[in-house]
Design an enzyme around this catalytic site. Structure first.
Site, PDB file in Angstrom:
ATOM      1  N   SER A  21       3.550  -2.174  10.510  1.00  0.00           N
ATOM      2  CA  SER A  21       4.922  -2.333  10.604  1.00  0.00           C
ATOM      3  C   SER A  21       5.895  -3.557  10.399  1.00  0.00           C
ATOM      4  O   SER A  21       6.816  -4.018  10.472  1.00  0.00           O
ATOM      5  CB  SER A  21       5.639  -1.496  12.023  1.00  0.00           C
ATOM      6  OG  SER A  21       5.146   0.023  12.048  1.00  0.00           O
ATOM      7  N   GLY A  24       2.992   1.937  11.130  1.00  0.00           N
ATOM      8  CA  GLY A  24       3.625   2.948  10.743  1.00  0.00           C
ATOM      9  C   GLY A  24       4.341   3.534  12.001  1.00  0.00           C
ATOM     10  O   GLY A  24       4.939   4.673  11.805  1.00  0.00           O
ATOM     11  N   HIS A  46      -9.329   1.176   4.740  1.00  0.00           N
ATOM     12  CA  HIS A  46      -8.283   1.344   5.578  1.00  0.00           C
ATOM     13  C   HIS A  46      -8.596   2.241   7.339  1.00  0.00           C
ATOM     14  O   HIS A  46      -9.308   3.147   6.604  1.00  0.00           O
ATOM     15  CB  HIS A  46      -7.212   1.888   5.077  1.00  0.00           C
ATOM     16  CG  HIS A  46      -5.524   1.759   5.066  1.00  0.00           C
ATOM     17  ND1 HIS A  46      -4.850   2.363   6.236  1.00  0.00           N
ATOM     18  CD2 HIS A  46      -4.531   1.150   5.181  1.00  0.00           C
ATOM     19  CE1 HIS A  46      -4.505   2.479   6.290  1.00  0.00           C
ATOM     20  NE2 HIS A  46      -4.067   1.309   5.928  1.00  0.00           N
ATOM     21  N   GLU A  87      -6.510   4.762   7.959  1.00  0.00           N
ATOM     22  CA  GLU A  87      -6.773   6.243   7.527  1.00  0.00           C
ATOM     23  C   GLU A  87      -7.355   6.677   6.530  1.00  0.00           C
ATOM     24  O   GLU A  87      -7.931   7.777   7.434  1.00  0.00           O
ATOM     25  CB  GLU A  87      -5.029   6.411   6.732  1.00  0.00           C
ATOM     26  CG  GLU A  87      -4.552   5.619   7.145  1.00  0.00           C
ATOM     27  CD  GLU A  87      -2.895   5.715   6.463  1.00  0.00           C
ATOM     28  OE1 GLU A  87      -2.714   5.248   5.802  1.00  0.00           O
ATOM     29  OE2 GLU A  87      -1.870   4.332   7.819  1.00  0.00           O
ATOM     30  N   ASN A 102       0.759  -0.794   0.052  1.00  0.00           N
ATOM     31  CA  ASN A 102       0.198  -0.107  -0.231  1.00  0.00           C
ATOM     32  C   ASN A 102       0.562   1.336   0.182  1.00  0.00           C
ATOM     33  O   ASN A 102       1.278   1.426   0.901  1.00  0.00           O
ATOM     34  CB  ASN A 102      -0.687  -0.441   1.466  1.00  0.00           C
ATOM     35  CG  ASN A 102      -1.731   0.780   0.969  1.00  0.00           C
ATOM     36  OD1 ASN A 102      -1.619   2.322   0.635  1.00  0.00           O
ATOM     37  ND2 ASN A 102      -2.420   1.435   2.441  1.00  0.00           N
ATOM     38  N   TRP A 103       1.233   2.003  -1.164  1.00  0.00           N
ATOM     39  CA  TRP A 103       1.839   2.823  -1.221  1.00  0.00           C
ATOM     40  C   TRP A 103       1.712   4.253  -0.711  1.00  0.00           C
ATOM     41  O   TRP A 103       2.279   5.518  -0.746  1.00  0.00           O
ATOM     42  CB  TRP A 103       2.534   3.481  -2.605  1.00  0.00           C
ATOM     43  CG  TRP A 103       3.255   1.657  -3.115  1.00  0.00           C
ATOM     44  CD1 TRP A 103       3.657   0.586  -2.891  1.00  0.00           C
ATOM     45  CD2 TRP A 103       3.498   2.251  -4.756  1.00  0.00           C
ATOM     46  NE1 TRP A 103       3.784   0.293  -2.970  1.00  0.00           N
ATOM     47  CE2 TRP A 103       4.267   0.519  -4.987  1.00  0.00           C
ATOM     48  CE3 TRP A 103       3.174   3.145  -5.858  1.00  0.00           C
ATOM     49  CZ2 TRP A 103       4.669   0.361  -5.975  1.00  0.00           C
ATOM     50  CZ3 TRP A 103       4.202   3.094  -7.140  1.00  0.00           C
ATOM     51  CH2 TRP A 103       4.962   1.422  -6.909  1.00  0.00           C
ATOM     52  N   LYS A 104       0.060   4.360  -0.125  1.00  0.00           N
ATOM     53  CA  LYS A 104      -0.792   5.752   0.561  1.00  0.00           C
ATOM     54  C   LYS A 104      -0.094   6.530  -0.690  1.00  0.00           C
ATOM     55  O   LYS A 104      -0.364   6.689  -2.094  1.00  0.00           O
ATOM     56  CB  LYS A 104       0.744   5.556   1.566  1.00  0.00           C
ATOM     57  CG  LYS A 104      -0.302   4.354   3.032  1.00  0.00           C
ATOM     58  CD  LYS A 104       0.445   4.473   4.094  1.00  0.00           C
ATOM     59  CE  LYS A 104      -0.131   3.428   4.830  1.00  0.00           C
ATOM     60  NZ  LYS A 104      -0.425   3.213   5.955  1.00  0.00           N
ATOM     61  N   GLU A 143      -4.876  -4.981  10.612  1.00  0.00           N
ATOM     62  CA  GLU A 143      -4.067  -3.697  10.956  1.00  0.00           C
ATOM     63  C   GLU A 143      -4.317  -3.354  12.015  1.00  0.00           C
ATOM     64  O   GLU A 143      -5.172  -2.395  12.162  1.00  0.00           O
ATOM     65  CB  GLU A 143      -4.884  -2.729   9.519  1.00  0.00           C
ATOM     66  CG  GLU A 143      -3.680  -3.214   8.155  1.00  0.00           C
ATOM     67  CD  GLU A 143      -3.068  -2.255   7.618  1.00  0.00           C
ATOM     68  OE1 GLU A 143      -2.056  -2.135   6.471  1.00  0.00           O
ATOM     69  OE2 GLU A 143      -3.956  -2.120   7.019  1.00  0.00           O
ATOM     70  N   GLY A 178       3.093  -1.292   4.052  1.00  0.00           N
ATOM     71  CA  GLY A 178       3.253   0.417   3.882  1.00  0.00           C
ATOM     72  C   GLY A 178       4.432   1.029   3.116  1.00  0.00           C
ATOM     73  O   GLY A 178       5.121   1.249   2.506  1.00  0.00           O
ATOM     74  N   GLY A 179       5.307   1.688   4.454  1.00  0.00           N
ATOM     75  CA  GLY A 179       6.660   2.045   4.867  1.00  0.00           C
ATOM     76  C   GLY A 179       7.509   1.147   3.186  1.00  0.00           C
ATOM     77  O   GLY A 179       8.093   1.973   2.892  1.00  0.00           O
TER      78      GLY A 179
HETATM   79  P1  13P Z   1       2.802   0.997   7.855  1.00  0.00           P
HETATM   80  O1  13P Z   1       3.921  -0.988   7.080  1.00  0.00           O
HETATM   81  O2  13P Z   1       4.133   1.583   6.808  1.00  0.00           O
HETATM   82  O3  13P Z   1       2.685   0.129   9.035  1.00  0.00           O
HETATM   83  O4  13P Z   1       1.373   0.818   7.308  1.00  0.00           O
HETATM   84  C1  13P Z   1       0.647  -0.227   7.017  1.00  0.00           C
HETATM   85  C2  13P Z   1      -0.641  -0.014   6.875  1.00  0.00           C
HETATM   86  O5  13P Z   1      -0.671   0.637   7.120  1.00  0.00           O
HETATM   87  C3  13P Z   1      -0.592  -0.386   5.455  1.00  0.00           C
HETATM   88  O6  13P Z   1      -2.161  -0.494   4.553  1.00  0.00           O
END
Ligand code: 13P
Length: 252
Positions: A213, A172, A94, A96, A9-11, A166, A234-235
């Site tokens: 994470s 994050g 998600h 967020e 997920n590149w957000k 999640e 994510g990251g």
């Molecule tokens: P991180 O891997 O950056 O913690 O993000 C997880 C995430 O929200 C994937 O959708």
């Protein structure tokens, strides 16, 4: 045997040009791991650029959201039929989006139905926040979110989805859930609920990803858990080598 599925997920990161560059770099590293279902989820504006890069590669493409209506007066929104020609997956619910954009269990349900109606595989996100976790409400929150997302969905439709657990406190933060913690939520709350809502067969067949994470360093231990079938990253998905190491960990 459930096929592991790793999605990046590149957000809200990367311009369309940067996204193509990253996709090429990631593809070069992850293409050999064909026993793992691999998916890249860039921002909407990068989907058209990535589609030809990934075509025929065995690596799937996903969006990060969608609107449940097919078309109409919904300025700024993107519908399932618009995505259907471009990508195969879509992240829905998600944390967020729940936290910052008013996503609710009801809107998640409508989006899951719309995605399925247009042949897209929903990656349905659930997870408790820190306060809920500390109050011992993890089970109640995750159960409510899964019930909401799958309301009115037949078993056949549910089987076409993926669930990403999640925990919000792990996203994050560099503070991933322990493999045992994550597995316990998958087994006790998510699979048990799927069994109650559908059947043991559905509960045993659905793929459950862990997200929050995930790194090259902790991926193997998470993936070794019996109820964790992959990761939503994510990251670490923004670095080709790190994402490849996570895919490799899922390949075993
Ligand atoms: P991180 O891997 O950056 O913690 O993000 C997880 C995430 O929200 C994937 O959708």
């Amino acid at each position: 045997m459930r096929t592991p599925v790793i999605a990046g997920n590149w957000k809200m990161n990367k311009t369309p040009a940067e996204a193509v560059e990253l996709a090429r770099a990631v593809l070069a590293e992850i293409q050999p791991f064909t026993t793992v279902e691999r998916v890249l989820c860039p921002p909407f504006v990068a989907l058209a650029g990535l589609a030809p890069v990934l075509a025929g590669s065995g690596v799937g493409l996903g969006a990060q959201n969608l609107h449940w209506e097919k078309s109409g007066a919904f300025t700024g929104e993107i519908s399932a039929p618009m995505l259907a020609g471009l990508c195969q997956y879509v992240i829905i619910g998600h944390s967020e989006r729940r936290q910052f954009f008013g996503e609710t269990d009801a809107s998640v349900n409508k989006k899951v139905q719309a995605a399925l109606a247009h042949g897209l595989t929903p990656i349905v996100c659930v997870g408790e926040n820190l306060a809920e976790n500390e109050a011992g409400q993890t089970g109640a929150v995750v159960t409510r979110q899964v019930r909401g997302a799958y309301a009115g969905l037949a078993a056949e439709a549910a089987l076409k989805t993926i669930i990403a657990y999640e925990p919000v406190w792990a996203i994050g933060t560099g503070k991933a859930a322990t493999p045992e913690q994550a597995n316990a939520v998958m087994a006790r709350f998510i699979r048990d609920l799927l069994q109650e809502l559908y059947s043991a067969e559905v509960a045993g067949a659905l793929r459950l990803q862990y997200g929050g994470s995930v790194t090259a360093a902790n991926a193997a231990a998470l993936m070794a858990q019996p109820d964790i079938d992959g990761a939503l990253v994510g990251g670490a998905s923004l670095k080709a080598a790190d994402f490849a190491a996570i895919v490799k960990a899922a390949a075993g």
